[in-house]
Motif scaffolding. Sequence first.
Motif, mmCIF file in Angstrom:
data_model
loop_
_atom_site.group_PDB
_atom_site.id
_atom_site.type_symbol
_atom_site.label_atom_id
_atom_site.label_comp_id
_atom_site.label_asym_id
_atom_site.label_seq_id
_atom_site.Cartn_x
_atom_site.Cartn_y
_atom_site.Cartn_z
ATOM 1 N N GLY A 99 -2.986 -0.912 0.107
ATOM 2 C CA GLY A 99 -1.934 -0.222 -0.226
ATOM 3 C C GLY A 99 -1.485 0.961 1.654
ATOM 4 O O GLY A 99 -0.677 0.546 2.182
ATOM 5 N N ILE A 100 -3.238 1.496 1.757
ATOM 6 C CA ILE A 100 -2.968 2.346 2.748
ATOM 7 C C ILE A 100 -2.631 1.257 4.423
ATOM 8 O O ILE A 100 -1.974 1.338 5.442
ATOM 9 C CB ILE A 100 -3.774 3.134 2.950
ATOM 10 N N PHE A 101 -3.104 0.284 4.149
ATOM 11 C CA PHE A 101 -4.081 -0.417 5.191
ATOM 12 C C PHE A 101 -2.261 -1.429 5.765
ATOM 13 O O PHE A 101 -1.907 -0.915 7.391
ATOM 14 C CB PHE A 101 -4.826 -1.529 5.364
ATOM 15 N N SER A 102 -1.605 -1.490 5.264
ATOM 16 C CA SER A 102 -0.070 -2.541 4.616
ATOM 17 C C SER A 102 1.080 -1.340 5.164
ATOM 18 O O SER A 102 2.137 -1.361 6.121
ATOM 19 C CB SER A 102 -0.107 -2.945 4.129
ATOM 20 N N ALA A 103 0.625 0.134 4.613
ATOM 21 C CA ALA A 103 1.599 0.846 4.876
ATOM 22 C C ALA A 103 1.783 1.458 6.455
ATOM 23 O O ALA A 103 3.039 2.000 7.209
ATOM 24 C CB ALA A 103 1.542 2.051 4.278
ATOM 25 N N GLU A 108 3.620 -7.622 9.550
ATOM 26 C CA GLU A 108 3.924 -8.714 10.594
ATOM 27 C C GLU A 108 1.732 -8.324 11.238
ATOM 28 O O GLU A 108 1.299 -9.705 11.537
ATOM 29 C CB GLU A 108 4.318 -7.835 12.026
ATOM 30 N N SER A 109 0.938 -7.302 10.677
ATOM 31 C CA SER A 109 -0.686 -7.173 11.355
ATOM 32 C C SER A 109 -0.475 -7.876 10.315
ATOM 33 O O SER A 109 -0.536 -8.680 9.567
ATOM 34 C CB SER A 109 -0.692 -5.881 11.753
ATOM 35 N N TYR A 110 -2.609 -7.628 10.321
ATOM 36 C CA TYR A 110 -3.499 -8.192 9.738
ATOM 37 C C TYR A 110 -3.280 -7.764 8.214
ATOM 38 O O TYR A 110 -4.783 -8.297 7.828
ATOM 39 C CB TYR A 110 -4.918 -8.374 10.613
ATOM 40 N N SER A 111 -2.340 -6.900 7.611
ATOM 41 C CA SER A 111 -2.674 -6.689 6.029
ATOM 42 C C SER A 111 -2.124 -7.599 5.429
ATOM 43 O O SER A 111 -2.017 -7.740 4.348
ATOM 44 C CB SER A 111 -1.883 -5.601 6.220
ATOM 45 N N ILE A 116 -1.445 -10.424 -0.265
ATOM 46 C CA ILE A 116 -0.858 -11.652 -0.724
ATOM 47 C C ILE A 116 -2.854 -12.015 -1.111
ATOM 48 O O ILE A 116 -1.850 -12.345 -2.851
ATOM 49 C CB ILE A 116 -0.839 -12.865 0.390
ATOM 50 N N PHE A 117 -3.266 -11.258 -1.077
ATOM 51 C CA PHE A 117 -4.577 -11.540 -2.178
ATOM 52 C C PHE A 117 -3.984 -10.652 -2.951
ATOM 53 O O PHE A 117 -4.331 -11.555 -4.653
ATOM 54 C CB PHE A 117 -5.674 -10.783 -1.328
ATOM 55 N N ILE A 178 0.465 -1.472 -7.610
ATOM 56 C CA ILE A 178 -0.077 -0.368 -7.154
ATOM 57 C C ILE A 178 -0.507 -0.329 -5.044
ATOM 58 O O ILE A 178 0.135 0.475 -4.436
ATOM 59 C CB ILE A 178 -1.817 0.195 -7.412
ATOM 60 N N VAL A 179 -0.195 -1.907 -4.993
ATOM 61 C CA VAL A 179 0.085 -2.040 -3.520
ATOM 62 C C VAL A 179 1.060 -2.136 -3.228
ATOM 63 O O VAL A 179 1.679 -1.253 -2.117
ATOM 64 C CB VAL A 179 -0.799 -3.167 -3.291
ATOM 65 N N ARG A 180 2.131 -2.642 -3.586
ATOM 66 C CA ARG A 180 3.656 -2.451 -3.411
ATOM 67 C C ARG A 180 4.216 -0.889 -3.673
ATOM 68 O O ARG A 180 4.502 -0.528 -2.584
ATOM 69 C CB ARG A 180 4.478 -3.069 -4.278
ATOM 70 N N LEU A 181 4.044 -0.213 -4.433
ATOM 71 C CA LEU A 181 4.487 1.308 -4.597
ATOM 72 C C LEU A 181 3.515 2.092 -4.126
ATOM 73 O O LEU A 181 4.278 2.574 -2.848
ATOM 74 C CB LEU A 181 4.071 1.428 -6.003
ATOM 75 N N ILE A 182 2.219 2.277 -3.250
ATOM 76 C CA ILE A 182 2.184 2.776 -1.910
ATOM 77 C C ILE A 182 2.014 2.159 -0.784
ATOM 78 O O ILE A 182 2.392 3.709 -0.019
ATOM 79 C CB ILE A 182 0.132 2.813 -2.371
ATOM 80 N N ALA A 183 2.417 0.850 -0.832
ATOM 81 C CA ALA A 183 2.642 0.670 1.027
ATOM 82 C C ALA A 183 3.888 1.411 0.982
ATOM 83 O O ALA A 183 4.237 1.969 1.947
ATOM 84 C CB ALA A 183 2.284 -0.644 0.968
ATOM 85 N N ASN A 184 5.008 1.326 0.366
ATOM 86 C CA ASN A 184 5.995 1.389 -0.119
ATOM 87 C C ASN A 184 6.207 2.709 0.134
ATOM 88 O O ASN A 184 7.007 3.703 1.145
ATOM 89 C CB ASN A 184 7.492 1.178 -1.046
#
Lengths: 291, 384
Positions: A99-103, A108-111, A116-117, A178-184
């Motif tokens: 989540g932190i990485f994709s935020a 678009e980048s490597y996250s 998807i995983f 969790i990933v979606r929530l934290i990224a947003n």
Amino acid sequence: MTRFLKLFIKELLSMFLLIIGVTALLFLLFNLMPGSFPGKGLGGAEYLKLLRRLFTFQFGTSIVSGRDINTIVFPAFRNTLILTIGSIFLSILISVPIGIFSAYRGFESYSWPFVIFSYIMSSIPVFYLGYLVIYAVSRYTGYLPIYYPYGSERGNPLISYVLPVLVLGFGNESISEIVRLIANELKRVMNTDYVVASKARGESVLRSSINEGILIPLISIIFSKIPFLIGGAVIVEHVFNWPGMGRLAFQSTLNRDLPVLIVIAFLAVLCVRSGMLLKELILYYFRPGEK
Amino acid sequence: MSLLAELNDLKVYFYDQRDKRFIRAVENVGFSINEGTVLGVVGESGCGKTVTALSMMGLLESEPGIIDGQFFFKPSEEDAELIKQSLSRGVRKQNDYKKDTLFNLFFGLDRYVSFEENPFTIIKDSEKWLRRNNRIMEHIRGKNISMIFQNPEQSLNPFIPVGGQLTRTIKRFNREANSYEIKEKAIKLLRSVRLYRPEIVMSMYAGSLSIGMAQRVTIAIALCSHPRLLIADEPTTGLDTTNIYKMIELLEVLMTEMNLTLMLISHNIRIVSTIASNILVMYAGTVVEIGSKNYVMKTKKGPKHPYTEALVSSVPSDSDIKRGKKLRVIPGTVPNNKRKMDCCPFLERCPYAEGKIRQKCESACPELARVASQHYIRCYLFYS
């Protein structure tokens, strides 16, 4: 402080009412069940006795095995607790960094492979993942025990925790949430004025946005996931022959063991509601506006 | 009095994803600040004052776009070596990023930002540059340049008490200090920004402070690293009139106490002129007039950009109020910054653009012309 006490008392009261409602409903449903078995056709006086047994934590004896229910239920409860808490920690450990990485980087980048995983992991059913893991581990490695060494002295029970915790940690649906929530949330918080201001004086962005961006969403989602985790644990316990509450509930339903079932329902309610209470208290600590 | 910072030809464009075109935020902005002086930046909303300040701090991150220009800054001696290292990474000619003791903090910009129309490339390129810029700015933000923002309540962390934020920042700049010393220093700082009962303020949260108190706290937090340059972005918004002048006085006192240089951004030219030694007037993303206060504020005689004249007369002075003069407004609005700058940006609101000179104004945007020593005006009226 008065607010704190108010909250506490309110939560306790609602927990009490919920326990009475759940047990009364179960008691009623058992009396309406077709067939004849011990424990059916008991009146209101018996229900009051049952409540007294529940609230004093002296649960009585099982109809089927004749053993003390305390000795049956508490080890199972402990096992389920280990499974649930372990899998929650594993889920957090996997999903928060993604989540932190994709935020930070955006999709678009490597996250994106990680995101998807996490979605794939969440969409695989738990029992399917469990059988896949059992197959792969037993066929190709053979290092890890795939079943709990139930009632035997052989094998280390600690190692046998690994696979169920792993499967439930990956397979419960909370990872992608969790990933979606934290990224947003983190992305939103990272652009708020106070984070920009703290960046302007040289503070790290993550450190100043950790409260609102990570901790509060994480706590609120984790504690609201506890009921689902207990539900998911039933399946995983069945797959891995894990002597937990879920398996016990399943068996006692088949055996129509009313006292054990009511105790299990009581403990589940206690667990879920105290999780909610804990969530409220922790959030109360983190949100300064409500102090 | 030596040069502290110099900005040359700053260009900031944001990319509009929907319209597939660039929006001009700032163009051809340049100025220099000497140590110990105050530069006042004046203009209406949407004239690029804040964008200029944010791009100096390297805080423009939300949008992809173009940043171009040179920003020379003289850091403190202990940071100079670190900045030199991070600037010279992967550079062949060693002295490109330097001018005397000043470092070009925007060095290497042209290598990363491309003008291609493909939005994906622009995002990637500016991201790459921002990462590099963040590495350089690590040594600049806080220690050398600090900034206070226009909404003080929102620029304090609502989850940590004021004292916690202050001690955290102090701790980062004095690693060896123990907690007692840090607390002492925090209280001393809060006293120096004229906050009463600092011990109580320390335990309060941002939500329970008034705007004036919150602004004082943000100033205290910005000053705990002893920066060389303080950028104050509209520090007087939301304050009532008496507090505005108290705040300006406070900034003036702090300047002498802490040996600060100030860049004061405001939309009120009279407030700025009370302490500024140089005034920069911005309009539609460009500089229309820059010069020392005496030249810019001179009302009757001497050359003056029509926009500055309008700004000055839109805020009544004491004598205006005594004589019962009517308030003047500037007709019209700031022009659309999606349009290319092919005429004078102030043309539609200018009272002097008539006859022959109007044809000139319509034909092209005027250059910044020197009318006196250190006084420049972007207007055809003063072309000699």
